[in-house]
Design an enzyme around this catalytic site. Structure first.
Site, PDB file in Angstrom:
ATOM      1  N   THR A   1      30.566  57.576  63.517  1.00  0.00           N
ATOM      2  CA  THR A   1      31.587  58.338  64.227  1.00  0.00           C
ATOM      3  C   THR A   1      32.891  57.537  64.253  1.00  0.00           C
ATOM      4  O   THR A   1      32.948  56.399  63.803  1.00  0.00           O
ATOM      5  CB  THR A   1      31.155  58.637  65.671  1.00  0.00           C
ATOM      6  OG1 THR A   1      31.226  57.425  66.453  1.00  0.00           O
ATOM      7  CG2 THR A   1      29.720  59.164  65.724  1.00  0.00           C
TER       8      THR A   1
ATOM      9  N   ALA B   1      37.537  50.207  54.090  1.00  0.00           N
ATOM     10  CA  ALA B   1      36.437  51.075  53.629  1.00  0.00           C
ATOM     11  C   ALA B   1      35.377  50.250  52.911  1.00  0.00           C
ATOM     12  O   ALA B   1      34.755  49.380  53.521  1.00  0.00           O
ATOM     13  CB  ALA B   1      36.973  52.200  52.753  1.00  0.00           C
TER      14      ALA B   1
ATOM     15  N   GLU C   1      45.185  62.629  59.052  1.00  0.00           N
ATOM     16  CA  GLU C   1      44.395  63.163  60.156  1.00  0.00           C
ATOM     17  C   GLU C   1      44.885  64.581  60.453  1.00  0.00           C
ATOM     18  O   GLU C   1      45.998  64.967  60.030  1.00  0.00           O
ATOM     19  CB  GLU C   1      44.573  62.280  61.401  1.00  0.00           C
ATOM     20  CG  GLU C   1      44.023  60.866  61.262  1.00  0.00           C
ATOM     21  CD  GLU C   1      42.512  60.827  61.147  1.00  0.00           C
ATOM     22  OE1 GLU C   1      41.845  61.748  61.661  1.00  0.00           O
ATOM     23  OE2 GLU C   1      41.998  59.897  60.511  1.00  0.00           O
TER      24      GLU C   1
ATOM     25  N   ASP D   1      46.105  52.866  63.912  1.00  0.00           N
ATOM     26  CA  ASP D   1      44.912  52.604  63.098  1.00  0.00           C
ATOM     27  C   ASP D   1      45.068  51.280  62.354  1.00  0.00           C
ATOM     28  O   ASP D   1      44.134  50.469  62.276  1.00  0.00           O
ATOM     29  CB  ASP D   1      44.696  53.753  62.109  1.00  0.00           C
ATOM     30  CG  ASP D   1      43.399  53.608  61.339  1.00  0.00           C
ATOM     31  OD1 ASP D   1      42.329  53.617  61.977  1.00  0.00           O
ATOM     32  OD2 ASP D   1      43.453  53.460  60.103  1.00  0.00           O
TER      33      ASP D   1
ATOM     34  N   LYS E   1      42.995  47.543  62.742  1.00  0.00           N
ATOM     35  CA  LYS E   1      42.427  46.813  61.601  1.00  0.00           C
ATOM     36  C   LYS E   1      42.924  45.369  61.545  1.00  0.00           C
ATOM     37  O   LYS E   1      42.140  44.445  61.313  1.00  0.00           O
ATOM     38  CB  LYS E   1      42.771  47.539  60.297  1.00  0.00           C
ATOM     39  CG  LYS E   1      42.071  48.887  60.147  1.00  0.00           C
ATOM     40  CD  LYS E   1      42.522  49.611  58.881  1.00  0.00           C
ATOM     41  CE  LYS E   1      41.837  50.960  58.734  1.00  0.00           C
ATOM     42  NZ  LYS E   1      42.322  51.709  57.543  1.00  0.00           N
TER      43      LYS E   1
END
Length: 815
Positions: free
Chosen positions: A555, A611, A667, A678, A682
């Site tokens: 999620t 990723a 988004e 975001d 990171k």
């Protein structure tokens, strides 16, 4: 002589008895003489016990159950015996059943049952079944003859668990079989005293009967026919990958049965063992399967451990005190007191300091044992020389057994390492000098997990099983399930890694599949899903308590994060692309890292950043090798890189953003991308890997959303408001182009500070050539100073993120 014994499951109904007949016919073709020992029809002994208990409450309480028992035996006769012989056989069965009813009626009148009467009642199960089988067998084996074991097996008067008088019994068996020819169908379980009173031989009494008869007649072999393929490496109800053993020694079989293996009981083997008569354990329903042979010969296979057994409902009693040190006779008094009270001691462990002795007993005996010990050491307890006995309940004993363990270093370490790696605490340990058995006391809730973990260590050491529980089967989670399904067989065949998806859940429902194939049924209309929350899903994971459990949080929500703590405490590894935990409060992040170390449960979050790119792994390796990180620069938003790579003076920024949204690159609300939060999460995660203890609020973030557009009520309204600022964005791109540079949204961690913002980069910079949704990470370190270490590649997308999550899962197989 060959002796064949058939258990209750083998003679549960007429169809199965016909299968027994075929096995006997096959044996008769191979061997001159065959004797058959028969148990009661499956479940009948329990029904007879229920009838005895019911009779104590009055005759009305037995009629229904008695009718069921009666009907089962009548139906067996009608199905097995030809019509022309049924009248006589049914007449004998009716007569026997009438005798049984009269005894039960007598119990109901006096409202009392003695052990002697109890034995008499339950003897009817074998007497009826052996007689019916013998009559049915005559259609296949003409010389089949009923043999009542009470005529030749003689015991003392310990009703319920009578002791055999072997001198008399052996003589009577030889005389009986010498004087009465034929294929004898013998009643199992029952015997008689010299006075003719019916007795029973205790647990697994029918197996014992077969061994007694086989030993007396010096049989070539004894076959125990049951409903499993032999003696298995573990209980198949708890260890799905248990498999049958080809050969075990008498000693191995006795050790395994002592610690819970139900196939054969130690007393069964003793008569056969004395004469070295092999015992075969075979499956009635797969008669051609070889089964397991129990003999005096040790097998020469590669497994030092032959089996793993367990006992449930165990309590540990600890006797300790300074008054025990160096005092002779303490252990003798302890064991003598328990023996006098008929308390069976299952396991003993004593520290070399002599300060304590702990014993394991059945939980049903624990309180009685404590009272006996406290009474025996009353003076010492009163004088504070010995502490009052402490009881610890809710325990289990697991044992590994094998003759090949002897003189083989490392077996114990493999056992304890296998338990430790799965977060299973060992409370007490015992090993005999024979080195044939190592036993450990653990919490009962960990029993199945321990059995599976040890089975994997000793029997499937090359085959690593990973039990995955997925929360969030959306874009990333759905792609992950597809990868697992596609790669499953290849991983098993080439790398001996078995990735099992045991559970899948979303915010409303969950699916648990202990077969490990949840990905095959999730989403199907007939899938066995249940309403659930994250909490109930986590509780289900903890309750299953499987070894090598992995929780995958796919999620992007804060909701699962509080459950990371109890999962790690339960020894469940976590793999997640969800950045919320590692970019949340520093104290919680640090707590999770410490829990991961303390409970040996990995927390892997490679896909939090980049990723599927090996960013965190690369950074960790640099730090572990002793390198110093001087600066981290990164383009780590695929959306923002797409925007500024394609942004030019010919198209407005608003139009380009709409195009990116239509392509699915942003988004649902593009402000989430343009805000830079975001990216801030990171860079914070990477900074924390370097030892930074700051919070998200400490990251300096350039928000690309103009202040006036941040409060737009809808996305459409936002685009309308953003259009007013197109000229400002165009001005920035023109200025960069004029210098021969490009705009990139860059995150930087340097000298203890983390920032994100729009920067101009020239052709000499690794970021200049980035295209599409590519990410790029530059690590400037003491070793990589003049030329930074660069990691570059696709940094966004469900497929590459799922692949990165899968790589983390596979990484756990090395643990």
């Amino acid at each position: 002589m060959y002796v064949l014994k058939f258990g209750g499951s083998s003679v549960a109904n007429a169809e199965r008895i016909k299968g027994v007949a075929e096995i006997v016919v096959s044996a008769k073709k191979k061997h001159k003489q065959v004797a058959v020992v028969i148990s009661a029809l499956g479940g009948v002994t329990d029904e007879l016990i229920a009838l005895t208990n019911g009779a104590l409450q009055g005759e009305e309480n037995i009629k229904e159950t008695f009718k069921k028992v009666e009907t089962r035996h009548y139906e067996a006769v009608k199905a097995l015996v030809p019509v022309q012989r049924q009248t006589q056989v049914l007449g004998n069965v009716v007569h026997t059943l009438n005798q049984l009813y009269d005894i039960l009626k007598g119990i109901s009148l006096i409202r009392e049952v003695s052990p002697k009467t109890h034995d008499l009642v339950i003897s009817f199960g074998e007497r009826l079944s052996a007689y019916i089988v013998s009559e049915g067998l005559k259609e296949y084996v003409k010389d089949a003859a009923f043999a009542d074991a009470r005529q030749f097996i003689k015991t003392n008067g310990d009703f319920g668990n009578a002791k055999v008088n072997f001198t008399k019994t052996n003589k009577l068996i030889r005389e009986y079989f010498a004087n009465t020819k034929g294929t004898h169908v013998v009643t199992g379980f029952i015997a008689s005293t010299d006075n003719g009173d019916t007795t029973t031989l205790g647990r697994s009494g029918s197996d014992y009967t077969a061994s007694i008869v086989g030993a007396a007649l010096k049989a070539e072999a004894i076959e125990i026919w049951t409903d499993v393929d032999g003696i298995l490496t573990a209980d198949p109800r708890k260890v799905a990958q248990a498999f049958p053993l080809k050969q075990v020694t008498y000693e191995e079989a006795m050790e395994l049965s002592h610690f819970g293996a139900k196939v054969i009981f130690p007393a069964t083997m003793q008569p056969a063992m004395a004469l070295k008569i092999p015992i075969w354990v075979k499956n009635t329903f797969k008669p051609d399967y070889e089964g397991t042979i129990i003999s005096h010969k040790a097998s020469a296979d590669d497994h030092p451990v032959k089996g793993i057994s367990s006992l449930s409902s165990i309590s540990l009693l600890n006797v300790q005190g300074s008054g025990m040190v160096g005092v002779a006779g303490v252990a003798g008094r302890l064991f003598a007191a328990l023996s006098a009270a008929k308390v069976n001691i299952i396991l003993i462990s004593q520290a070399s300091s002599e300060h304590s002795i702990c014993i394991a007993v059945s939980s049903s005996d624990a309180n009685r044992a404590k009272n006996v010990i406290d009474e025996e050491f009353a003076y010492e307890i009163k004088s504070s020389l010995v502490n009052e006995t402490a009881i610890q309940s809710g325990l289990s004993i697991i044992a590994i057994v094998g003759d090949n363990m002897r003189h083989l270093p490392g077996t114990a370490s493999k056992m304890f390492a296998g338990l430790g790696k799965n977060g299973i605490n060992i409370i007490a340990i015992a090993q005999g000098s024979s080195e044939r058995n190592i036993s450990a006391v653990i919490e009962e809730k960990d029993q199945a997990k321990a059995l599976n973990a040890l089975h994997e260590v000793f029997f499937l050491s090359d085959n690593k099983v990973l039990n995955v529980f997925l929360l969030g089967p959306g874009l990333v989670g759905g792609n992950l399930l597809s990868i697992i399904e596609k790669q499953h067989d290849k991983l098993r065949a080439k790398h001996m890694i078995d990735v099992r998806v045991v559970g899948i859940a979303n915010s409303k429902q969950m699916l648990i599949s202990e077969s490990g194939k949840a990905y095959k049924t999730w989403g199907n209309a007939n899938a066995n899903v249940k309403a659930s929350t994250i909490e109930t899903f986590v509780e289900a994971i903890k309750k299953l308590n499987l070894p090598n459990s992995i929780f995958v949080d796919a999620t992007a929500s804060d909701a699962p994060v509080p459950y990371y703590e109890p999962l790690l405490q339960a020894g469940v590894a976590i793999v997640t692309p969800n950045k919320r935990a590692c970019s949340g409060k520093y104290g919680y992040y640090e707590k999770l890292k410490n829990l991961s170390l303390r409970h040996n449960a990995r927390l892997l979050y490679e896909t939090n950043v980049g990723a599927g790119l090996p960013v965190i792994n690369t950074l960790t390796d640099l730090l572990m090798s002793g390198d110093d990180i001087l600066k981290i620069e990164a383009v780590m938003s695929g959306t923002l890189n797409y925007l500024f790579h394609n942004f030019n003076e010919e198209m407005s920024f608003t139009e380009l953003l709409k195009q990116a949204k239509d392509l699915g690159y942003t988004e649902p609300d593009p402000r989430d991308d343009l805000s830079g939060m975001d990216v801030a999460r990171k860079i914070l995660i990477l900074a924390r890997e370097c030892g930074y203890e700051g919070e998200l609020k400490d990251v300096t973030v350039e928000n690309l959303v103009p202040a006036a557009a941040r409060k737009s009520k809808t996305v459409d309204a936002f685009f309308k408001d953003l259009k007013k600022f197109d000229a400002e964005f165009t001005k920035k791109v023109k200025a960069a182009n004029a210098k021969g540079k490009k705009l990139k949204y860059v995150a930087v961690f340097e000298k203890g500070k983390a920032t994100t913002g729009l920067r101009e980069v020239g052709p000499e910079h690794p970021f200049y050539s980035l295209a599409g949704t590519e990410n790029c990470f530059c690590f400037t370190t003491e070793r990589y100073n003049a030329n930074p270490l660069v990691v570059k590649g696709p940094g966004a997308g469900a497929a590459v993120t799922a692949a990165g999550v899968f790589a983390d899962i596979i990484k756990l197989s090395n643990r």
